[in-house]
Write an enzyme that holds these catalytic residues in place. Sequence first.
Site: not given
Length: 365
Positions: A66, A125
């Site tokens: 991400d 994250e």
Amino acid sequence: MEVIKLLKELLKFRSITPDDDGAMSYIERYMSGFEAKFLEINGVKNLILTKKFGDGVNLCFGGHIDVVPPGDGWSSDPFKPVDKDGYIYARGAQDMKSGVAAMLQACKDSKNFNGTLSLIITSDEEGDGIYGTKEALRYLKDNNALPDFAIVAEPTSTNEIGDMIKIGRRGSINGVITIKGVQGHAAYPSKCVNPIHQVSQILPKFAGYDMDAGSRYFDPSKIVITDIRGGMEVCNVTPSELKIMFNIRNSDQTSYEDVKGYCDEIFNGLRYELSLKESSKPFLTDDNSKIAINLKNSIERVCGISPELSTTGGTSDARYFAAFGIPVVECGVVNDRIHAVDERVSVSEIKKLYEIFSDLILHFK
């Protein structure tokens, strides 16, 4: 080189937290020969890849697919990688699809290893990070499959690839202290309880105070005030309360309990409310651990430099490995443009990172 092709493919996915945009399925197909386990929790996708070569240790690579939103002002489409002057431009080029590409390709190309190679990739994250790597590790623990050592491929280098390894991270404690007073007219201070006046006597013992003296790898755990506010923005009314917000990036020598105890000590005698939130705990991996020594040796062989061992910077998913008792280090490309407009990574850096990881796998002992 295959690692560059892989990176460019990963950069095309619009994987803004927590949406992986199909990247996980692509990675599963790409890593044929590895056993794949998908974990999806509250919209967060996690992928665990495993390949057993022998009966030795389980060496795990961790990373996130991400990215943060691109923002405005880019010179090109942030999700269409552009080659220019030896760099690849795209959102996530440094943080951290370069690291993911390097670890994937290094593991895919490995023919032999004295044990098991595993990878944990998450799409959570850059967000809260509570349904990502932590949940993957919990699943592995429940199945008696936790790795023995881990490396997280975050962008840790400062000036050139391999010049810094993170062997730990500071924790982070956020606090809010609300001092209660009695509002009144500024002309009659004896009839008021002015929290600003009360705090002014205490502030020198609080603002910038070092909770510890630091250590070889950690700076002192300093109380950093981030906001003070109170009153009605008028000159003739004293405030009824004063709010102080602060943050401490704490070492392994200062705990949540230490911070609470110190606040209770110096604000004793005042009417106040204290709110503390520990968003991450500090950790430190022994610099003589197998993972630290082997990675250092690989960097020296590939890059010809001796890396600095550090704990600087913010938080990362390495903290979750540490929480499960797994010796963990971090190593990746230079981080001079993470989260910035026109984020980029050097082609030579990504190639060397792939070589470092490949060497680590080959020589790990």
